[in-house]
Design a protein around this motif. Structure first.
Motif: not given
Length: 540
Positions: A407-412, A532-539
């Motif tokens: 798992k990593a994150y996209i900074m959205y 507003w910045f969201q750390l979106v989990a992604t694999n």
């Protein structure tokens, strides 16, 4: 000997063609596995990214055939990166008007402009029955590899929905349960074996004063079983009460029916829908936005999102949401940005209202514009110029239950729809979400640039944020703050102030600035969306 060699060579060639065809197109049918929709043949996740395409109004054919050739209309869907259409229809089309001719129906609607347009662009439709016209649209969708979710929108062909429209709940004037189930069954049988018809919903937005749980459980169960018996390949999509915003009653009494791994739930939400105490569209400008967004997300989870969690999790599709795509509604714009964080954070399947840009006839008005349409009234252009950026992360699959990747994150940045990336100056800026190298690792404090030992570091108020090797300083410590949890703040600057990531409207560079309305202050009505910045989990 030569003949046998030729036969073997021919069989081998046919096998290669068959394998190639499987690889170049989506395999069907679809099923469910916990909260995910999967491809039966591969067990891989399939994310439904749908555009709603109306066909349930009085003409009883999908809209837009008076504006462009059918092949081009479907091509617009594909170009705009939708892989699915929620195609709406009326029950009476199957039970009362199945053999009616399209041209004859239009003769009763006094819409010569629409007839002239169809005659110009899709003349074959006018001599078809309504069901044949639907077949033509479904077949073209299939030809361009677009999945179809058939949606029973109403019984009587008309615009939906009002509490007194006679279409709201069982035993309303136009909602006889047995005719409804008969219509669903006819549709299910008709499309049995049509591999691109992957799902059928039971009913759009149940509403009105007759709503009650006893009838809901009885008739929704009967309808789901009838569809499954007539067409065991399709997913069965089940809606709730109160305009499809309420499924909370399933916490205490699940819908126990045996349709295999084919059950999916749906819910709807608009800025004006109402969640809990939020009833009016203008609430989005009259209360602190962090509070409203937090309450909306919490309300969604309470009323429907809980279905995707736990041992008995099932898929949930937000099959209708939308906004005024002219951009003129501040309330809708704020609502959309908040909802984006929910859809992306949970990587849900969804359906946007609407794909179509206008209607042949709606509420006695001919060629009425659809301000919520992706396409404008000409059906040639985007109505909302920023659509591609705004929806880019929503349209991609970010979570795959079969993935072996960590798992990593996209900074959205939901306001723009873009994502944070590192430029050649090692500064953070907003850009495309498609760059796989721009992934982040978050340990609850440090935000590390994936694949490096560098971390996100603040330089001071109104100064660009960078990645650096100085990962132990307080300027490299970040946490989500505010009720919305959408502000990423450093602990303090030199003067003891919290600073938040901030995207300035005049630049792509991200800076740190004084945090906007992060405390729940009823008098703080400034717009915090730039922060507003969201750390979106992604694999993926």
């Amino acid at each position: 000997m030569l003949r046998k060699a030729f036969e073997f060579q021919s069989m081998f060639l046919l096998l290669l063609i068959f394998i190639s065809s499987l690889q170049s197109s989506n395999a069907y049918p679809l099923s469910t596995k916990s909260r995910w929709i999967i491809d039966d043949s591969t067990s891989e996740r399939v994310k439904l990214v749908c555009g709603n395409w109306a066909g349930h109004l009085q003409p009883m054919i999908p809209e837009g055939l008076d504006r462009r050739p059918l092949k081009e209309l479907v091509g617009e869907l594909v170009q705009k990166k939708f892989n699915c259409v929620r195609l709406t229809y009326a029950i009476y089309m199957w039970t009362r008007h199945g053999h009616d001719i399209v041209n004859e129906t239009f003769s009763d609607l006094d819409a010569p402009e629409a007839v002239d347009g169809i005659a110009k662009y899709n003349p074959f439709v006018l001599k078809m029955t309504h069901i044949e016209a639907f077949d033509a649209v479904v077949n073209e969708l299939a030809a361009q590899n677009v999945k179809v979710l058939l949606d029973n929108h109403v019984s009587e062909p008309k615009w939906c929905c009002n509490d007194d429209d006679g279409n709201g709940f069982f035993y309303d004037r136009h909602f006889d349960p047995q005719e409804w189930i008969h219509g669903l069954t006819l549709a299910a049988k008709h499309f049995n074996g049509h591999h691109h018809v992957v799902a059928m919903s039971l009913r759009n937005e149940l509403h009105g004063p007759r709503q009650n749980l006893k009838d809901w459980y009885k008739y929704m169960s009967q309808a789901a079983l009838s569809i499954h018996k007539a067409n065991p390949n399709v997913l069965v999509v089940i809606s709730g009460l109160i305009y499809d915003t309420e499924l909370q009653f399933l916490r205490n009494k699940p819908l126990n029916i045996d349709i295999g791994k084919k059950m999916v739930y749906e819910t709807h939400l608009y800025s004006f829908s109402g969640i809990g105490t939020l009833k009016l569209r203008d609430i989005w400008t009259k209360q602190p936005l962090n509070r409203i967004c937090a309450n909306t997300v919490r309300g969604l989870d309470q009323r429907a999102g809980f279905l995707t969690i736990g041992e008995n999790a099932v898929p949930l599709i937000i099959s209708e949401f939308g906004f005024d795509q002219t951009g003129s509604s501040v309330e809708d714009n704020r609502f959309l940005t908040c909802l984006q964080t929910y859809l992306v954070g949970r990587d849900l399947d969804w359906g946007l209202w609407a794909f179509h840009g206008s209607y042949y006839v709606r509420e006695d008005k001919v060629q009425l514009d659809e301000s919520f349409g992706v396409l404008d009234a000409t059906w040639h252009n985007l109505r909302y110029p920023n659509f591609t950026d705004k929806f880019q992360l929503l349209q991609r699959m970010n979570q795959d239950p079969t993935s072996k990747l960590p798992k990593a994150y996209i900074m959205y940045h939901p306001l723009t729809g873009k994502c944070a990336q590192v430029n050649e100056k090692n500064e953070l800026e907003i850009g495309s979400c498609g760059e796989n190298k721009n992934r982040w690792i978050y340990d609850g404090s440090q935000i590390l640039w994936n694949g490096t030992k560098k971390c996100l570091t603040a330089s001071g108020e109104d100064l660009p944020v960078s990645v650096s090797d100085d990962c132990k300083s307080k300027n490299s410590s970040w946490k989500p703050v505010s009720l919305s949890r959408l502000h990423l703040a450093t602990s303090h600057d030199q003067n003891g102030k919290q600073l938040c990531l901030h995207k300035d409207s005049n630049s792509s560079v991200v800076v740190t600035s004084k945090c906007i309305c992060i405390n729940d202050d009823s008098l703080c009505l400034d717009d915090p969306q730039s922060q507003w910045f969201q750390l979106v989990a992604t694999n993926v």
